[in-house]
Structure formats: C-alpha cells, structure tokens
Design a protein around this motif. Structure first.
Motif, PDB file in Angstrom:
ATOM      1  N   ALA A  21      52.299  38.759  53.816  1.00 11.60           N
ATOM      2  CA  ALA A  21      51.183  39.224  52.998  1.00 11.60           C
ATOM      3  C   ALA A  21      51.227  38.605  51.614  1.00 11.60           C
ATOM      4  O   ALA A  21      52.287  38.215  51.115  1.00 11.60           O
ATOM      5  CB  ALA A  21      51.215  40.748  52.884  1.00 11.60           C
ATOM      6  N   ASN A  22      50.062  38.553  50.998  1.00 10.56           N
ATOM      7  CA  ASN A  22      49.948  38.161  49.603  1.00 10.56           C
ATOM      8  C   ASN A  22      50.102  39.410  48.754  1.00 10.56           C
ATOM      9  O   ASN A  22      49.482  40.438  49.017  1.00 10.56           O
ATOM     10  CB  ASN A  22      48.578  37.513  49.364  1.00 10.56           C
ATOM     11  CG  ASN A  22      48.491  36.844  48.008  1.00 10.56           C
ATOM     12  OD1 ASN A  22      49.505  36.478  47.420  1.00 10.56           O
ATOM     13  ND2 ASN A  22      47.278  36.681  47.498  1.00 10.56           N
ATOM     14  N   ARG A  29      57.356  37.837  53.319  1.00 16.05           N
ATOM     15  CA  ARG A  29      57.515  38.322  54.686  1.00 16.05           C
ATOM     16  C   ARG A  29      58.312  39.617  54.591  1.00 16.05           C
ATOM     17  O   ARG A  29      59.385  39.656  53.997  1.00 16.05           O
ATOM     18  CB  ARG A  29      58.242  37.310  55.563  1.00 16.05           C
ATOM     19  CG  ARG A  29      58.541  37.852  56.984  1.00 16.05           C
ATOM     20  CD  ARG A  29      59.214  36.839  57.863  1.00 16.05           C
ATOM     21  NE  ARG A  29      58.289  35.823  58.321  1.00 16.05           N
ATOM     22  CZ  ARG A  29      57.481  35.948  59.374  1.00 16.05           C
ATOM     23  NH1 ARG A  29      57.482  37.084  60.081  1.00 16.05           N
ATOM     24  NH2 ARG A  29      56.679  34.983  59.721  1.00 16.05           N
ATOM     25  N   PHE A  30      57.795  40.668  55.203  1.00 14.57           N
ATOM     26  CA  PHE A  30      58.402  41.979  55.017  1.00 14.57           C
ATOM     27  C   PHE A  30      59.850  42.022  55.496  1.00 14.57           C
ATOM     28  O   PHE A  30      60.709  42.611  54.837  1.00 14.57           O
ATOM     29  CB  PHE A  30      57.593  43.061  55.729  1.00 14.57           C
ATOM     30  CG  PHE A  30      58.160  44.437  55.511  1.00 14.57           C
ATOM     31  CD1 PHE A  30      58.043  45.061  54.284  1.00 14.57           C
ATOM     32  CD2 PHE A  30      58.848  45.082  56.523  1.00 14.57           C
ATOM     33  CE1 PHE A  30      58.601  46.317  54.063  1.00 14.57           C
ATOM     34  CE2 PHE A  30      59.405  46.342  56.312  1.00 14.57           C
ATOM     35  CZ  PHE A  30      59.272  46.957  55.080  1.00 14.57           C
ATOM     36  N   SER A  31      60.157  41.423  56.634  1.00 16.63           N
ATOM     37  CA  SER A  31      61.521  41.472  57.162  1.00 16.63           C
ATOM     38  C   SER A  31      62.522  40.833  56.206  1.00 16.63           C
ATOM     39  O   SER A  31      63.684  41.255  56.129  1.00 16.63           O
ATOM     40  CB  SER A  31      61.595  40.803  58.536  1.00 16.63           C
ATOM     41  OG  SER A  31      61.139  39.466  58.464  1.00 16.63           O
ATOM     42  N   PHE A 102      56.893  46.199  41.006  1.00 16.18           N
ATOM     43  CA  PHE A 102      57.090  46.040  42.444  1.00 16.18           C
ATOM     44  C   PHE A 102      55.862  45.363  43.063  1.00 16.18           C
ATOM     45  O   PHE A 102      54.745  45.436  42.519  1.00 16.18           O
ATOM     46  CB  PHE A 102      57.337  47.397  43.105  1.00 16.18           C
ATOM     47  CG  PHE A 102      56.323  48.445  42.750  1.00 16.18           C
ATOM     48  CD1 PHE A 102      55.090  48.504  43.376  1.00 16.18           C
ATOM     49  CD2 PHE A 102      56.609  49.379  41.762  1.00 16.18           C
ATOM     50  CE1 PHE A 102      54.156  49.466  43.050  1.00 16.18           C
ATOM     51  CE2 PHE A 102      55.681  50.351  41.419  1.00 16.18           C
ATOM     52  CZ  PHE A 102      54.448  50.393  42.072  1.00 16.18           C
ATOM     53  N   PRO A 103      56.035  44.682  44.203  1.00 22.40           N
ATOM     54  CA  PRO A 103      54.890  44.022  44.841  1.00 22.40           C
ATOM     55  C   PRO A 103      53.880  45.038  45.373  1.00 22.40           C
ATOM     56  O   PRO A 103      54.249  46.079  45.904  1.00 22.40           O
ATOM     57  CB  PRO A 103      55.519  43.221  45.988  1.00 22.40           C
ATOM     58  CG  PRO A 103      56.840  43.862  46.230  1.00 22.40           C
ATOM     59  CD  PRO A 103      57.295  44.426  44.931  1.00 22.40           C
ATOM     60  N   ILE A 104      52.607  44.717  45.216  1.00 25.35           N
ATOM     61  CA  ILE A 104      51.513  45.502  45.800  1.00 25.35           C
ATOM     62  C   ILE A 104      50.753  44.569  46.730  1.00 25.35           C
ATOM     63  O   ILE A 104      50.235  43.527  46.298  1.00 25.35           O
ATOM     64  CB  ILE A 104      50.579  46.075  44.733  1.00 25.35           C
ATOM     65  CG1 ILE A 104      51.363  46.907  43.706  1.00 25.35           C
ATOM     66  CG2 ILE A 104      49.492  46.936  45.386  1.00 25.35           C
ATOM     67  CD1 ILE A 104      50.516  47.366  42.523  1.00 25.35           C
ATOM     68  N   ILE A 105      50.688  44.932  48.002  1.00 25.98           N
ATOM     69  CA  ILE A 105      50.047  44.088  49.014  1.00 25.98           C
ATOM     70  C   ILE A 105      48.536  44.114  48.848  1.00 25.98           C
ATOM     71  O   ILE A 105      47.931  45.185  48.737  1.00 25.98           O
ATOM     72  CB  ILE A 105      50.425  44.569  50.425  1.00 25.98           C
ATOM     73  CG1 ILE A 105      51.937  44.451  50.638  1.00 25.98           C
ATOM     74  CG2 ILE A 105      49.663  43.792  51.496  1.00 25.98           C
ATOM     75  CD1 ILE A 105      52.427  45.232  51.852  1.00 25.98           C
TER      76      ILE A 105
END
Length: 216
Positions: A21-22, A29-31, A102-105
C-alpha cells in the motif's frame, strides 16, 4: 493481488492478510512492516472528521511508548487519498502540535479495507468502521475490535489488551476479568492426576483445582 469479498473477514488466530500500500511514510508491504514486532492496524472512517482526529491524536501521543516499551508499531487506514492524509496530518500538527508519524494507508480503492473486513455495509458502504487488529510478530491476528462510526475507541483498553496478550504469550498463562499489569495471572488447569496432586499441594492461590492464580 486477488481481492477478498467484503463478507470474508479474517478471524482471531488467522494469518494477517498481506498487502502492499501507499502510505504517508511511503510504499510498504505489510509483512515486512510486521516482521519482528507486534503491530496495531486500525482504520478510521475519514480524514478531517472530529472523532477520528481525537483518535489518531491519541495513537500519536502513545506511539513512542508502544514501540519502546512493547515492541509495537502502529499503522492507520482510511478510504482517503494520500493527498488528503498529508493535508490532515499537517492540519492537526498546526492546530494541536500532535504529529501523526506512523504510516496511514491511502486505501482509496478499498482493497485493504475489504481484505480485513473493515467495510460493513449495515454501517456504511464507503467508510471503514473503527476496526482494531492486534497482530503478533509471527503475523498472527491476536485480537480484533470493532467500533461503530459514531463512537471513539478506548485507548487505555487498547494498551491493556496489548500488554495482556504479550504477558499471556510470554508466560503461557491466562488473564482474569479486569486484569491489569501487576495483577495475578491464571495458570493452566492440570491435565492429569499427577499434576492435580501437585497443584493441590502447591502455594498457588487456589479458588478450586481448575482455577488457580499466581504472581509473575
């Protein structure tokens, strides 16, 4: 990546669905983000809305403690564009001094929201409910919470259950009603008669043979 239908929702004990995701901190990549740490993945209905602003501010104020004390990363999501996210982050920083690091998708195509069952048509078909997923370092979903659009989450409870999950995992115990860090924990019940006799003669706090507590 094949999309999962809205009705297919991950459950506690499932492997967390992977995705790319951006986000406000770049592509991820979440994993890979999850590797070696716990993750709290949470969704909010929309940027520039009052309840969501209070919630993400709460997460932002706890971010350093989550990571430093509990090896836990945060990642948010809503069905808004990256430009909307960035503008909102800056607006909140200017108005309140709170910075969402923190990242926000940016889930504008709803791919991740559908993958995690965050879209619930009875509530809204175009906004993600207030979901919380706590995921362990092995990528396993350990807890799921859902809140409606008009009720904010309880940050103290999110912190409590995170610590509870980590305590239970590290010590192979269970935790009673209203458990708080420092309270006694419940030890597993005996699996044979020998273990039963050991328990009866132990110094555990015994309510009965199947319910015994101890300090960690």
């Amino acid at each position: 990546m094949e999309q999962t239908s809205i009705t297919s929702m991950p459950r506690i004990g499932d492997k967390a669905p992977d995705f790319e995701a951006n986000t406000t901190t770049g592509h991820l990549r979440f994993s890979e983000y999850n590797k070696g740490s716990w993750v709290i993945l949470f969704s909010h209905p929309a940027d520039f809305t009052p309840v969501c602003t209070t919630e993400l501010s709460g997460f932002a104020q706890e971010q350093e403690e989550f990571f430093a004390k509990h090896n836990t990363k945060l990642i948010g999501l809503s069905i808004d564009s990256i430009h909307s996210h960035i503008a909102w982050v800056q607006n909140v920083r200017e108005k309140t001094g709170v910075y969402f690091k923190f990242p926000i998708i940016a889930d504008i195509d709803m791919k991740v929201a559908k993958l995690y069952g965050m879209l619930q048509p009875g509530e809204s078909e175009t906004a993600a409910v207030r979901a919380v997923f706590i995921i362990d370092p092995e990528g396993i979903i350990r807890l799921i919470m859902y809140y409606p659009l008009n009720v904010g989450r309880n940050m103290e409870e999110i912190k409590r259950v995170l610590v509870a999950l980590q305590t239970a995992s590290e010590n192979q115990v269970s935790l009673p009603l209203n458990w708080q860090p420092g309270d006694k924990v419940i030890v597993p019940p005996p699996k044979n008669l020998e273990a039963l006799d050991e328990r009866v003669n132990s110094d555990l706090e015994m309510v009965d043979f199947y319910l015994a507590k101890k300090n960690l």
